[in-house]
Design an enzyme around this catalytic site. Structure first.
Site, PDB file in Angstrom:
ATOM      1  N   LYS A 192     -61.132  30.899  20.472  1.00  0.00           N
ATOM      2  CA  LYS A 192     -60.893  30.020  19.724  1.00  0.00           C
ATOM      3  C   LYS A 192     -60.303  28.560  19.982  1.00  0.00           C
ATOM      4  O   LYS A 192     -59.778  27.398  20.257  1.00  0.00           O
ATOM      5  CB  LYS A 192     -59.213  30.476  19.009  1.00  0.00           C
ATOM      6  CG  LYS A 192     -58.800  30.222  17.300  1.00  0.00           C
ATOM      7  CD  LYS A 192     -58.702  29.074  16.856  1.00  0.00           C
ATOM      8  CE  LYS A 192     -57.718  28.667  15.921  1.00  0.00           C
ATOM      9  NZ  LYS A 192     -57.991  26.714  15.375  1.00  0.00           N
ATOM     10  N   GLY A 244     -53.247  21.566  23.111  1.00  0.00           N
ATOM     11  CA  GLY A 244     -52.885  20.534  22.717  1.00  0.00           C
ATOM     12  C   GLY A 244     -51.305  20.042  22.150  1.00  0.00           C
ATOM     13  O   GLY A 244     -51.555  19.415  23.132  1.00  0.00           O
ATOM     14  N   SER A 245     -51.074  19.378  21.092  1.00  0.00           N
ATOM     15  CA  SER A 245     -50.445  19.426  21.143  1.00  0.00           C
ATOM     16  C   SER A 245     -48.220  19.468  21.434  1.00  0.00           C
ATOM     17  O   SER A 245     -48.539  20.644  21.607  1.00  0.00           O
ATOM     18  CB  SER A 245     -49.544  18.982  19.574  1.00  0.00           C
ATOM     19  OG  SER A 245     -49.329  19.528  18.963  1.00  0.00           O
ATOM     20  N   THR A 246     -47.511  18.831  21.583  1.00  0.00           N
ATOM     21  CA  THR A 246     -46.177  19.877  22.081  1.00  0.00           C
ATOM     22  C   THR A 246     -45.543  20.338  21.591  1.00  0.00           C
ATOM     23  O   THR A 246     -44.968  21.208  21.004  1.00  0.00           O
ATOM     24  CB  THR A 246     -45.471  18.443  23.350  1.00  0.00           C
ATOM     25  OG1 THR A 246     -45.949  17.845  23.814  1.00  0.00           O
ATOM     26  CG2 THR A 246     -44.326  19.058  23.591  1.00  0.00           C
ATOM     27  N   GLY A 249     -47.535  23.579  20.855  1.00  0.00           N
ATOM     28  CA  GLY A 249     -47.788  24.048  22.153  1.00  0.00           C
ATOM     29  C   GLY A 249     -45.586  25.219  22.326  1.00  0.00           C
ATOM     30  O   GLY A 249     -45.468  26.214  22.604  1.00  0.00           O
ATOM     31  N   GLU A 266     -51.280  22.857  28.233  1.00  0.00           N
ATOM     32  CA  GLU A 266     -51.259  21.741  28.659  1.00  0.00           C
ATOM     33  C   GLU A 266     -51.415  20.868  26.908  1.00  0.00           C
ATOM     34  O   GLU A 266     -51.608  21.215  26.577  1.00  0.00           O
ATOM     35  CB  GLU A 266     -53.340  21.514  29.055  1.00  0.00           C
ATOM     36  CG  GLU A 266     -53.534  20.697  30.227  1.00  0.00           C
ATOM     37  CD  GLU A 266     -53.806  19.423  29.108  1.00  0.00           C
ATOM     38  OE1 GLU A 266     -52.940  18.239  28.878  1.00  0.00           O
ATOM     39  OE2 GLU A 266     -55.132  19.363  28.868  1.00  0.00           O
ATOM     40  N   CYS A 300     -55.477  13.623  26.453  1.00  0.00           N
ATOM     41  CA  CYS A 300     -53.872  13.917  26.901  1.00  0.00           C
ATOM     42  C   CYS A 300     -53.458  13.190  27.672  1.00  0.00           C
ATOM     43  O   CYS A 300     -52.300  12.861  27.870  1.00  0.00           O
ATOM     44  CB  CYS A 300     -53.441  15.006  26.230  1.00  0.00           C
ATOM     45  SG  CYS A 300     -54.872  16.016  28.049  1.00  0.00           S
ATOM     46  N   GLU A 401     -47.122  10.305  21.519  1.00  0.00           N
ATOM     47  CA  GLU A 401     -48.196  10.605  21.633  1.00  0.00           C
ATOM     48  C   GLU A 401     -48.989   9.966  20.420  1.00  0.00           C
ATOM     49  O   GLU A 401     -48.555  10.524  19.411  1.00  0.00           O
ATOM     50  CB  GLU A 401     -48.453  11.496  22.179  1.00  0.00           C
ATOM     51  CG  GLU A 401     -49.808  11.840  22.816  1.00  0.00           C
ATOM     52  CD  GLU A 401     -50.493  12.903  23.236  1.00  0.00           C
ATOM     53  OE1 GLU A 401     -51.118  13.581  24.392  1.00  0.00           O
ATOM     54  OE2 GLU A 401     -49.846  14.043  22.725  1.00  0.00           O
TER      55      GLU A 401
END
Length: 499
Positions: A192, A244-246, A249, A266, A300, A401
């Site tokens: 995806k 992707g982003s935390t 996640g 990650e 990242c 971030e």
């Protein structure tokens, strides 16, 4: 330096324009069940590219079912040598069309063409590495510690159907990082891509068919968070590999909890880039600029917190500023461009707000003029590389971030001080250290709470070397043997004579 898109611009690659792109399910290109599409946009101009099929939960069901059939059928019958052969063939096909892949990523997500070429090369290397690793997967024979009548051994088996969810900041090589180890291990995949940049993953899907992967081995479903959530929660998916982003996640963890899936995550970073006074300051300054601004900061592992030993902080920061001001910003299809646009209007607005916040909180931007850039680039999503001085550790731009071309310079006093500052973050993806003192370098690498530490360089990459972080930067590793192991289950077998 700037060059406005549209000035002697190269023509767009054919795959990035024209008819709506479909979903790849069971080796066939199909419309989304709803018939709906979403628009892919050229971030350098704001103009639409090819529409993408908008997958929903029903489409994900079909893709997962196809992946399961391939796992239990044709692909499951492939031996390690067969998998190695098809992965090598796929690497060759990508290499043959590397320039096309690079041009598509340039117009789809704004990667400068020279960076996009590196990403294509990285994808080729990743598949070739995985092809070799496919031949090395094995279990162990184990001598029973208490009796000679029992024989034990272990098997390594594919974890099963994998849902791979990738970001928009490197669509081709991110897809390669997910597909290559999963396929080497014998898994099947539903990929995806991010809706902001899905074109190269779709083209990669075409090449998977051409390389000889059986139908259903690799499926590609484009869409928004609805498709991602359906994949994460799906009972037919054995593992989720997410980059992707935390924040997203966390949602992946929650969504997968109902079926206790295997996870590789990650996530984000706020990486410290540390320069001691004894460093080669010219090399370090170049690395500091490119470590923060490559891909317009949409990396990242970007080194966005620049810690400089106080004795040389002003001098060194000015060196970085001079380099920053010289970076060519403009059309990503131009071979001379170093920084292209951000991927979307949403990302542009987000990063612009951080730049404003930095100034409001008392930091001084010694490079980067956002209003001027907006005048020059019109509807493009360009943020100039911005270097802030006068930054303190508690400022928003030093804590969060940003995922844009914003670098914060902060002085420090000695090893203990900088280790405290560098580790004072919920993230732990990467760190950089510049010093000619080997003992100090060793002390720093041990003291930094990060999954990757670059000494006298920043951002090196190799398919054989694990990539991943500590703390809220995720868990599991991409690349290296660790990535292959993440797609394998270990089965223990106890065997005793029948009589």
């Amino acid at each position: 330096m700037v060059q406005t898109p549209g000035q002697a611009r190269r023509s767009l690659p054919d795959f990035a324009t024209g008819q709506a792109k479909r979903l790849l399910i069971n080796g066939v290109w199909v419309e989304a069940g709803s018939g709906e599409t979403i628009e892919s946009v050229d971030p350098a101009t704001g103009a639409p590219l090819a529409p993408l099929a908008l997958a929903g939960a029903a489409d994900v069901d079909l893709a997962v079912a196809a992946a399961r059939r391939a796992l239990e059928g044709d692909w499951g019958a492939f031996r390690p040598a067969d998998r190695a052969r098809v992965l090598s063939r796929l690497a060759d096909l990508i290499e043959d069309r590397a320039e096309e892949f690079a041009a598509i990523d340039a117009v789809d997500m704004g990667a400068p063409i020279m960076t996009a070429r590196w990403m294509a090369s990285n994808a080729v290397s990743t598949f070739r590495y995985a092809a070799g690793q496919a031949l090395t997967i094995h279990g162990d024979t184990i001598e029973h510690s208490q009796t000679r009548s029992m024989f034990a051994y272990s098997l390594k088996e594919p974890v099963g159907v994998v849902g791979s969810i990738i970001p928009w900041n490197g669509p081709l090589f991110a897809a390669a990082w997910k597909l290559a180890p999963a396929l080497a291990a014998g898994c099947t995949v539903v990929l995806k891509p991010a809706e902001q940049a899905a074109l190269t993953p779709l083209l990669l899907g075409e090449l998977c068919i051409e390389a000889g992967l059986p139908p259903g081995t690799v499926n590609v479903v484009t869409g928004d968070g609805v498709a991602g959530a359906a994949l994460t929660e799906h009972r037919g998916v054995d593992k989720i590999a997410f980059t992707g982003s935390t924040a997203t996640g966390r949602r992946v963890i929650k969504g997968s909890a109902g079926t206790i899936k295997r996870l590789t995550l990650e996530l984000g970073g706020k990486s410290p880039h540390i320069v001691f006074a004894d460093a080669d300051l010219d090399r370090a300054a170049q690395a500091a600029a490119m470590g923060a601004f490559t891909l317009s900061g949409q990396v990242c592992a970007a080194g966005t917190r620049l810690y400089v030993e106080r004795d040389v902080c002003d001098e060194f920061t000015e060196r970085v500023a001079r380099i920053t001001r010289s970076l060519r910003v403009g059309d990503p299809l131009d071979d001379q461009t170093v920084l292209g646009p951000l991927v979307s209007r949403e990302q542009f607005d987000r990063v612009s707000a951080y730049v404003k916040t930095g100034s409001e909180q008392g930091a001084s931007a010694i490079s980067g003029d956002l209003p001027k850039a907006q005048e020059q680039f019109g509807d493009g999503f360009f943020v100039p590389p911005t270097l802030f001085t006068g930054v303190t550790d508690e400022m928003t731009i030093a804590q969060e971030e940003i995922f844009g071309p914003v670098l914060s310079a902060i002085p420090f006093d000695g090893v203990d001080d900088v280790l405290t500052k560098a580790n004072n973050t919920p993230y732990g993806l990467a760190a950089g250290v510049w010093t000619q003192d080997v003992s100090r370098a060793l002390e720093m690498t041990r003291g930094l709470r990060a999954g990757m530490v670059f000494v006298n360089n920043y951002g090196a990459s190799d398919p054989a070397v694990p990539f991943g972080g500590y703390k809220m930067s995720g868990y599991g590793r991409e690349n290296g043997r660790a990535a292959i192991e993440a797609y394998l289950e270990t089965k223990s077998v106890w065997m005793e004579a029948a009589s």
